[in-house]
Write an enzyme that holds these catalytic residues in place. Structure first.
Site, short mmCIF file in Angstrom:
data_model
loop_
_atom_site.label_atom_id
_atom_site.label_comp_id
_atom_site.label_asym_id
_atom_site.label_seq_id
_atom_site.Cartn_x
_atom_site.Cartn_y
_atom_site.Cartn_z
CB CYS A 26 0.11 7.95 1.08
SG CYS A 26 1.14 7.08 -0.12
N PRO A 27 0.19 10.76 2.82
CG PRO A 27 -0.35 13.06 2.90
CD PRO A 27 -0.66 11.72 3.56
#
Length: 89
Positions: A26-27
């Protein structure tokens, strides 16, 4: 894989595209997912394979916030790998 939120499995025949973000964190997991969804037509179904607790929480939430339908969310028994199926709206 067992479903962790009570949603029923989606038949693979319904899936139009697949994306593997297991190597991403992530992201970037959602960035890659969103880029793929942006190229798809409304109503098409995307299968996303991911790894880790953070994408398991963030991917479905982010997809729903953008107005897409999360058809399935499955986490394997180890809790490490998962699969999400999204219908683009």
């Amino acid at each position: 894989m067992a479903s962790n939120d009570g949603q029923k499995n989606t038949d693979l025949a319904e899936i139009h595209e697949s994306l593997d973000v297991t190597a991403d964190r992530c992201p970037m997991t959602f960035v890659r997912t969103r880029l793929r969804l942006d190229r798809m037509a409304a109503g098409q179904v995307l299968e996303v394979r991911f790894a880790g607790a953070e994408p398991a929480e963030n991917l479905p939430r982010s997809a729903r916030e953008l107005g897409h339908d999360v058809l399935a969310l499955e986490i394997d028994e180890s809790g490490i790998a998962g699969r999400m199926v999204i219908r683009k709206n």
